[in-house]
Design a protein around this motif. Structure first.
Motif, mmCIF file in Angstrom:
data_model
loop_
_atom_site.group_PDB
_atom_site.id
_atom_site.type_symbol
_atom_site.label_atom_id
_atom_site.label_comp_id
_atom_site.label_asym_id
_atom_site.label_seq_id
_atom_site.Cartn_x
_atom_site.Cartn_y
_atom_site.Cartn_z
ATOM 1 N N THR A 185 -10.061 17.593 0.353
ATOM 2 C CA THR A 185 -9.503 18.296 1.505
ATOM 3 C C THR A 185 -9.343 19.784 1.219
ATOM 4 N N ALA A 186 -8.897 20.107 0.023
ATOM 5 C CA ALA A 186 -8.740 21.517 -0.342
ATOM 6 C C ALA A 186 -10.083 22.246 -0.349
ATOM 7 N N LEU A 187 -11.121 21.585 -0.863
ATOM 8 C CA LEU A 187 -12.452 22.210 -0.886
ATOM 9 C C LEU A 187 -12.986 22.421 0.528
ATOM 10 N N LEU A 188 -12.770 21.439 1.413
ATOM 11 C CA LEU A 188 -13.220 21.594 2.794
ATOM 12 C C LEU A 188 -12.492 22.736 3.485
ATOM 13 N N LEU A 189 -11.202 22.843 3.263
ATOM 14 C CA LEU A 189 -10.446 23.926 3.870
ATOM 15 C C LEU A 189 -10.890 25.284 3.335
ATOM 16 N N LEU A 190 -11.235 25.329 2.045
ATOM 17 C CA LEU A 190 -11.596 26.601 1.421
ATOM 18 C C LEU A 190 -12.997 27.054 1.817
ATOM 19 N N PHE A 191 -13.976 26.122 1.771
ATOM 20 C CA PHE A 191 -15.374 26.514 1.963
ATOM 21 C C PHE A 191 -15.928 26.197 3.344
ATOM 22 N N LEU A 192 -15.202 25.458 4.169
ATOM 23 C CA LEU A 192 -15.689 25.149 5.519
ATOM 24 C C LEU A 192 -14.751 25.704 6.586
ATOM 25 N N ALA A 193 -13.510 25.249 6.582
ATOM 26 C CA ALA A 193 -12.573 25.723 7.599
ATOM 27 C C ALA A 193 -12.258 27.208 7.425
ATOM 28 N N GLY A 194 -12.199 27.675 6.171
ATOM 29 C CA GLY A 194 -11.922 29.089 5.926
ATOM 30 C C GLY A 194 -12.972 30.013 6.522
ATOM 31 N N PRO A 195 -14.262 29.830 6.184
ATOM 32 C CA PRO A 195 -15.295 30.692 6.791
ATOM 33 C C PRO A 195 -15.367 30.575 8.305
ATOM 34 N N ILE A 196 -15.179 29.347 8.839
ATOM 35 C CA ILE A 196 -15.215 29.196 10.295
ATOM 36 C C ILE A 196 -14.067 29.969 10.938
ATOM 37 N N GLY A 197 -12.892 29.876 10.339
ATOM 38 C CA GLY A 197 -11.761 30.627 10.877
ATOM 39 C C GLY A 197 -11.980 32.133 10.797
ATOM 40 N N TYR A 198 -12.571 32.598 9.680
ATOM 41 C CA TYR A 198 -12.835 34.034 9.539
ATOM 42 C C TYR A 198 -13.868 34.493 10.570
ATOM 43 N N CYS A 199 -14.908 33.673 10.781
ATOM 44 C CA CYS A 199 -15.923 34.022 11.783
ATOM 45 C C CYS A 199 -15.317 34.041 13.185
ATOM 46 N N ALA A 200 -14.405 33.090 13.445
ATOM 47 C CA ALA A 200 -13.749 33.087 14.751
ATOM 48 C C ALA A 200 -12.965 34.382 14.966
ATOM 49 N N TRP A 201 -12.339 34.902 13.920
ATOM 50 C CA TRP A 201 -11.624 36.165 14.037
ATOM 51 C C TRP A 201 -12.588 37.322 14.254
ATOM 52 N N ARG A 236 0.836 -1.197 0.000
ATOM 53 C CA ARG A 236 0.000 0.000 0.000
ATOM 54 C C ARG A 236 0.874 1.252 0.000
ATOM 55 N N PRO A 237 0.454 2.298 -0.714
ATOM 56 C CA PRO A 237 1.254 3.519 -0.766
ATOM 57 C C PRO A 237 1.340 4.176 0.607
ATOM 58 N N SER A 238 2.415 4.856 0.833
ATOM 59 C CA SER A 238 2.615 5.506 2.116
ATOM 60 C C SER A 238 3.034 6.947 1.892
ATOM 61 N N GLY A 239 3.002 7.711 2.992
ATOM 62 C CA GLY A 239 3.454 9.089 2.939
ATOM 63 C C GLY A 239 2.514 9.982 2.153
ATOM 64 N N VAL A 240 3.104 10.829 1.320
ATOM 65 C CA VAL A 240 2.323 11.811 0.562
ATOM 66 C C VAL A 240 1.390 11.147 -0.425
ATOM 67 N N TRP A 241 1.810 10.039 -1.026
ATOM 68 C CA TRP A 241 0.987 9.393 -2.047
ATOM 69 C C TRP A 241 -0.333 8.879 -1.481
ATOM 70 N N ARG A 242 -0.367 8.557 -0.203
ATOM 71 C CA ARG A 242 -1.608 8.063 0.390
ATOM 72 C C ARG A 242 -2.677 9.146 0.443
ATOM 73 N N TRP A 243 -2.254 10.383 0.618
ATOM 74 C CA TRP A 243 -3.205 11.495 0.728
ATOM 75 C C TRP A 243 -3.529 12.129 -0.614
ATOM 76 N N LEU A 244 -2.848 11.728 -1.660
ATOM 77 C CA LEU A 244 -3.065 12.370 -2.950
ATOM 78 C C LEU A 244 -4.496 12.221 -3.469
ATOM 79 N N PRO A 245 -5.165 11.049 -3.373
ATOM 80 C CA PRO A 245 -6.533 10.934 -3.908
ATOM 81 C C PRO A 245 -7.547 11.839 -3.222
ATOM 82 N N ILE A 246 -7.344 12.132 -1.926
ATOM 83 C CA ILE A 246 -8.331 12.958 -1.221
ATOM 84 C C ILE A 246 -7.880 14.411 -1.130
ATOM 85 N N ALA A 247 -6.807 14.748 -1.800
ATOM 86 C CA ALA A 247 -6.325 16.135 -1.750
ATOM 87 C C ALA A 247 -7.355 17.135 -2.286
ATOM 88 N N PRO A 248 -8.039 16.876 -3.419
ATOM 89 C CA PRO A 248 -9.041 17.859 -3.885
ATOM 90 C C PRO A 248 -10.172 18.081 -2.881
#
Length: 338
Positions: free
Chosen positions: A68-84, A54-66
């Motif tokens: 994860t990026a969308l969650l960080l942009l549209f979920l974690a980003g607004p929550i962080g801005y609201c917290a500020w 099984r792949p390890s390291g960075v290659w393991r996270w590559l399939p879910i990278a898109p």
């Protein structure tokens, strides 16, 4: 069987390549019994293991990278801005600049009588409509529908689910027409020669709680219908033969076996009820006064009607913490073994 037979073909139905690899990988199978033929076969065997690893390291996270990026942009980003924003004095009107005020908004909330009233009404609304209302009524409907005939199950399921699929604002106006002074409920009471009253004025928090029960019970009914269908019939029949009453079967067999479904349903209903806004706003607007002003309504009033974005966002963060606390409690209860 000789090693030559294994290499030559498949006397026992074993492929020659695999057999040769296995044979060559064994010590003592070489011409002189010293394992001299293990080089190429053993190499191929180890190579196959490496390819199947099984792949390890960075290659393991590559399939879910898109994702994860969308969650960080549209979920974690607004929550962080609201917290500020919650730590600033940002306003919709007046000064365009905002200053960092630290915990001032949170101290103001805990010192605000209207906020404490909103917290209390939110707890009442959640317990009455989600924990007691939707959960209990959904379980009762699921049990009754399991014992009913097919036409009754079809009709009941259609009526209950119809209330669930209605848009929230449509359901709110229907329930407003039912509970208002000249509404359907008072017309029924007058027909029965019973006293009527203005339910949205005298008991506003109970009126919106019953409205939320009417709209959201279908979800609990579907959850419990699926859970009850998984209970083995022979267990129930054995308890019935042993003389267990319906209440004892419910308490000692049914509820323990659907315990995890109960916890999941309670958690989802609680989180969805904590965020109910449109239903209450359309029926009472948090009134009369602030007698049905739950935390979402209070937050909207402070942030958008009074233009106190920083203070309203701080209230929203506190509401988020309340939901997280409920989730942790339910998850810990679900882990406890019966």
């Amino acid at each position: 069987m000789s090693t030559a037979g294994l290499r030559a073909g498949t006397p026992d139905g074993v492929p020659g390549g695999a057999a040769s690899g296995a044979a060559e990988g064994m010590p003592g199978d070489g011409p002189n019994g010293s394992g001299s033929g293990s080089g190429s076969g053993s190499g191929r065997w180890r190579s196959g293991l490496r390819k199947g690893r099984r792949p390890s390291g960075v290659w393991r996270w590559l399939p879910i990278a898109p994702a994860t990026a969308l969650l960080l942009l549209f979920l974690a980003g607004p929550i962080g801005y609201c917290a500020w924003i919650a730590f600033t004095d940002t306003q919709l009107t007046g000064s365009s600049s905002s200053d960092f005020v630290g915990l001032a908004n949170f101290r103001r909330a805990f010192a605000d009588e209207a906020f404490r009233n909103a917290v209390w009404l939110t707890l009442v609304f959640t317990v009455v409509s989600a924990v007691l209302g939707q959960n209990t009524l959904g379980l009762a409907l699921a049990g009754l529908m399991r014992a009913a005939s097919r036409p009754v199950r079809t009709l009941t399921g259609a009526l209950v689910i119809a209330a669930w699929v209605l848009p929230e604002i449509v359901a709110a106006f229907l329930l407003y027409a039912f509970f208002r002074r000249e509404g359907t409920l008072n017309a029924i009471l007058e027909t029965l020669h019973l006293p009527s009253q203005n339910w949205l004025f005298t008991l506003p928090i109970l009126a919106v709680s019953f409205a939320n029960v009417w709209r959201g019970t279908a979800f609990s009914m579907l959850i419990y219908s699926a859970a009850l269908a998984e209970i083995p019939q022979d267990v129930t029949e054995a308890a019935q033969v042993d003389g267990a009453s319906g209440v004892r079967r419910l308490w000692h067999i049914t509820l323990p076996m659907i315990r995890r479904s109960i916890g999941t349903n309670l958690m989802l209903n609680t989180l969805s009820t904590l965020s109910v806004f449109g239903l209450i706003w359309a029926m009472t607007r948090g009134g009369p006064g602030n007698r049905s002003q739950t935390l979402p309504v209070f937050m909207y009033d402070q942030a958008f009607l009074k233009s106190l974005i920083g203070y309203g966002t701080a209230v929203a963060l506190l509401l988020l913490l309340v939901g997280a606390l409920f989730s942790v409690v339910y998850l810990r209860l679900m882990k406890v073994e019966v």
